[in-house]
Each structure stands twice: as structure tokens, then as C-alpha cells.
Design a protein around this motif. Structure first.
Motif, PDB file in Angstrom:
ATOM      1  N   MET A 294       0.824  -1.099   0.044  1.00 15.28           N
ATOM      2  CA  MET A 294      -0.036  -0.200   0.111  1.00 15.28           C
ATOM      3  C   MET A 294       0.773   1.116   0.070  1.00 15.28           C
ATOM      4  N   MET A 295       0.453   2.270  -0.780  1.00 15.83           N
ATOM      5  CA  MET A 295       1.248   3.493  -0.819  1.00 15.83           C
ATOM      6  C   MET A 295       1.218   4.272   0.453  1.00 15.83           C
ATOM      7  N   SER A 296       2.025   5.287   0.671  1.00 15.79           N
ATOM      8  CA  SER A 296       1.961   6.160   1.689  1.00 15.79           C
ATOM      9  C   SER A 296       0.805   7.411   1.448  1.00 15.79           C
ATOM     10  N   PHE A 297       0.623   7.872   2.459  1.00 14.16           N
ATOM     11  CA  PHE A 297      -0.445   8.982   2.191  1.00 14.16           C
ATOM     12  C   PHE A 297       0.285  10.160   1.398  1.00 14.16           C
ATOM     13  N   GLU A 298       1.626  10.645   1.490  1.00 16.45           N
ATOM     14  CA  GLU A 298       2.166  11.369   0.920  1.00 16.45           C
ATOM     15  C   GLU A 298       2.411  10.858  -0.660  1.00 16.45           C
ATOM     16  N   GLN A 299       2.430   9.815  -0.816  1.00 17.21           N
ATOM     17  CA  GLN A 299       2.674   9.152  -2.359  1.00 17.21           C
ATOM     18  C   GLN A 299       1.490   9.434  -2.859  1.00 17.21           C
ATOM     19  N   ALA A 300       0.192   9.121  -2.189  1.00 17.39           N
ATOM     20  CA  ALA A 300      -1.051   9.001  -2.752  1.00 17.39           C
ATOM     21  C   ALA A 300      -1.443  10.631  -3.114  1.00 17.39           C
ATOM     22  N   GLN A 301      -0.953  11.509  -2.415  1.00 14.36           N
ATOM     23  CA  GLN A 301      -1.012  12.666  -2.536  1.00 14.36           C
ATOM     24  C   GLN A 301      -0.641  13.130  -3.894  1.00 14.36           C
ATOM     25  N   GLN A 302       0.724  12.544  -4.309  1.00 14.85           N
ATOM     26  CA  GLN A 302       1.250  13.081  -5.562  1.00 14.85           C
ATOM     27  C   GLN A 302       0.574  12.092  -6.420  1.00 14.85           C
ATOM     28  N   GLU A 303       0.295  10.967  -6.401  1.00 10.89           N
ATOM     29  CA  GLU A 303      -0.364   9.926  -7.576  1.00 10.89           C
ATOM     30  C   GLU A 303      -1.600  10.643  -7.918  1.00 10.89           C
ATOM     31  N   VAL A 304      -2.283  11.287  -7.209  1.00  9.97           N
ATOM     32  CA  VAL A 304      -3.791  11.690  -7.543  1.00  9.97           C
ATOM     33  C   VAL A 304      -3.611  12.741  -8.472  1.00  9.97           C
ATOM     34  N   GLN A 305      -2.721  13.501  -8.455  1.00  9.25           N
ATOM     35  CA  GLN A 305      -2.342  14.534  -9.279  1.00  9.25           C
ATOM     36  C   GLN A 305      -1.955  14.236 -10.825  1.00  9.25           C
ATOM     37  N   GLN A 306      -1.567  12.737 -10.934  1.00  6.34           N
ATOM     38  CA  GLN A 306      -1.111  12.232 -12.069  1.00  6.34           C
ATOM     39  C   GLN A 306      -2.184  11.360 -12.985  1.00  6.34           C
ATOM     40  N   LEU A 307      -3.393  11.460 -12.096  1.00  3.88           N
ATOM     41  CA  LEU A 307      -4.465  10.388 -12.937  1.00  3.88           C
ATOM     42  C   LEU A 307      -4.584  10.872 -14.318  1.00  3.88           C
ATOM     43  N   GLY A 308      -5.182   9.961 -15.228  1.00  3.61           N
ATOM     44  CA  GLY A 308      -5.255  10.285 -16.487  1.00  3.61           C
ATOM     45  C   GLY A 308      -6.628  10.842 -16.871  1.00  3.61           C
ATOM     46  N   LYS A 309      -7.636  10.434 -15.957  1.00  5.71           N
ATOM     47  CA  LYS A 309      -8.851  10.809 -15.973  1.00  5.71           C
ATOM     48  C   LYS A 309      -9.391  11.483 -14.728  1.00  5.71           C
TER      49      LYS A 309
END
Length: 83
Positions: A1-16
Motif C-alpha cells: 500500500m502506498m503512503s499518504f504522501e505518495q497518494a497525494q502525488q499520485e492523485v495529481q497524475q491520474l489520466g482521467k
């Protein structure tokens, strides 16, 4: 499972871009996870977005910050899987 900080970055990179209901859920979980229970007064007048954000955050009142962070990460992981 990714970290909270990583999730904050990943959400910015969603394609849709997620729908408004999901965006509100992300916002509320993030705010609860970082700041705890909602503070201040609900925005009024024509600030419909501010009011919706406040309501979404207030709905999580009493949820522990660590639980909000875990749910935020799980939601981002689900969105990434659908992306």
C-alpha cells in the motif's frame, strides 16, 4: 500500500479526472487526515463549491486522522486501477 504522501502525488497524475463526488471525498479525507475535524463556519452566499467542500469534510467529523489517511490512500489506489 502506498503512503499518504505518495497518494497525494499520485492523485495529481491520474489520466482521467474523477467526478465531483469523488473529488469532494478526496478533499474531505485529505483535510480530515491532515487537519482533523472541520473548523470555522460554513461558507455561504454564492460560494457553492466552498459550501460543498465544508459539508463533505464535516461529514467525516470524529474520524481519526490515521483512518482518513488510510481511506484516502485506498481511494487513490482504486482510482489508479481504473485509470
Amino acid at each position: 500500500m502506498m503512503s499518504f504522501e505518495q497518494a497525494q502525488q499520485e492523485v495529481q497524475q491520474l489520466g482521467k479526472k474523477p467526478g465531483n463526488d469523488v473529488l469532494l471525498k478526496l478533499y474531505a479525507l485529505y483535510k480530515q487526515g491532515v487537519s482533523g475535524d472541520v473548523q470555522g463556519n460554513r461558507p455561504g452566499g454564492f460560494d457553492f463549491v466552498g459550501g460543498a467542500k465544508y459539508d463533505a469534510w464535516k461529514a467525516l467529523q470524529g474520524m481519526p486522522s490515521d483512518q482518513a489517511q488510510q481511506e484516502y490512500v485506498a481511494l487513490v489506489e482504486m482510482l489508479k486501477a481504473r485509470d
